[in-house]
Enzyme design. Structure first.
Site, PDB file in Angstrom:
ATOM      1  N   ALA A   1      10.169   4.203  -4.906  1.00 36.62           N
ATOM      2  CA  ALA A   1      10.611   2.933  -4.323  1.00 36.62           C
ATOM      3  C   ALA A   1      11.493   2.197  -5.319  1.00 36.62           C
ATOM      4  CB  ALA A   1       9.411   2.072  -3.932  1.00 36.62           C
ATOM      5  N   ASN A   2      11.820   0.958  -4.995  1.00 39.55           N
ATOM      6  CA  ASN A   2      12.530   0.085  -5.917  1.00 39.55           C
ATOM      7  C   ASN A   2      11.941  -1.316  -5.806  1.00 39.55           C
ATOM      8  OD1 ASN A   2      13.963  -1.453  -3.819  1.00 39.55           O
ATOM      9  ND2 ASN A   2      15.040   0.471  -3.463  1.00 39.55           N
TER      10      ASN A   2
END
Length: 214
Positions: A28-29
Site C-alpha cells: 500500500a501507500n
C-alpha cells in the site's frame, strides 16, 4: 449555493489501494484519501452527480456523493469502467503500481526470505484516456518527491489526460490537512500557494465547472 455543475456526472477516485500479499499483509501507500474526498464533496455542492470510487480509507462519504468502495487496483479499474459514461473524471487515487499473487495462508517467518514476484497493475488513467468512453475532461494527479513540475508535464503527455494536478509529497501532504499543487494543462503550469485541502478542492471544482461550460 451555485449549481454550476447541475446535470453533469463526474467520476472521482480517491485513497490508496491495498494489494494482498497474504491474508494479513498487503502492499500500500500512505494516501489518506482526504484530498479526493474533499474534491468529490466540492463537486457535489456545485450540483454534479458524483461517483466516488474509494480505496480503503476511514472517511465518511461527502453529502450527495455516490460512493463505491474497493480494495485493490483491479477492483478500482472495474469500478471506474462501470461508472462510465461521465462528463469528467478526477483520478486522485494513489493506485499501487504493483501487486503479487497472494499466498492462501499467512507467510511464516523461519522458512527463509519470501520471494515476491511483482505483477504490474493496470494503468487506470492511461486506459481511460484511450477509451472510446473517455470523459470530455480527464484529470490525473501526480504525487512526486522531486522535479515535481517536470515529472508532471511528462506524465500528462504519457498518460494522455487533459490536466495533471501535481504535488510534492516528500513532506506532510499524505495524511495532512494542506496541499500545494501545480495544474499542468495544454496552456502551461498554474501554481497555487499552500492551502487547506478543502480550499484546494473548492478551487479545483470551480476550474472544472468553467472548463465544462467552455
Amino acid at each position: 449555493m451555485s449549481r454550476l455543475l447541475a446535470g453533469r456526472h463526474i467520476l472521482v477516485t480517491a485513497g490508496p489501494t491495498h494489494e494482498p500479499i497474504d491474508p494479513v499483509r498487503y502492499i500500500a501507500n500512505r494516501s489518506s484519501g482526504r484530498q479526493g474526498f474533499a474534491i468529490a464533496g466540492a463537486l457535489a455542492r456545485l450540483g454534479a452527480r458524483v461517483t466516488l470510487v474509494a480505496g480503503p480509507v476511514g472517511l465518511a462519504a461527502p453529502a450527495g456523493v455516490d460512493r463505491v468502495d474497493v480494495e485493490t487496483a483491479l477492483e478500482m479499474a472495474a469500478a471506474v469502467d462501470a461508472a462510465l459514461p461521465a462528463d469528467a473524471a478526477v483520478m486522485v487515487a494513489a493506485v499501487a503500481d504493483w501487486r503479487v499473487a497472494p499466498a492462501a495462508q499467512k507467510i511464516k517467518k523461519g522458512g527463509g526470505q519470501p520471494r515476491l514476484a511483482l505483477i504490474e497493475n493496470p494503468d487506470i488513467l492511461a486506459t481511460l484516456a484511450r477509451s472510446p468512453r473517455r470523459p470530455r475532461l480527464l484529470i490525473g494527479f501526480a504525487a512526486e518527491t522531486e522535479q515535481v513540475i517536470e515529472h508532471a508535464i511528462a506524465k500528462r503527455a504519457r498518460k494522455g489526460c487533459d490536466w495533471i494536478v501535481a504535488n510534492d509529497v516528500s513532506g506532510d501532504v499524505m495524511g495532512g490537512g494542506a496541499n500545494e499543487v501545480h495544474i499542468v494543462d495544454a496552456g502551461g503550469v498554474e501554481s497555487w500557494a499552500r492551502l487547506p485541502k478543502e480550499d484546494v478542492a473548492e478551487r479545483l471544482a470551480g476550474r472544472i465547472a468553467a472548463a465544462l461550460a467552455g
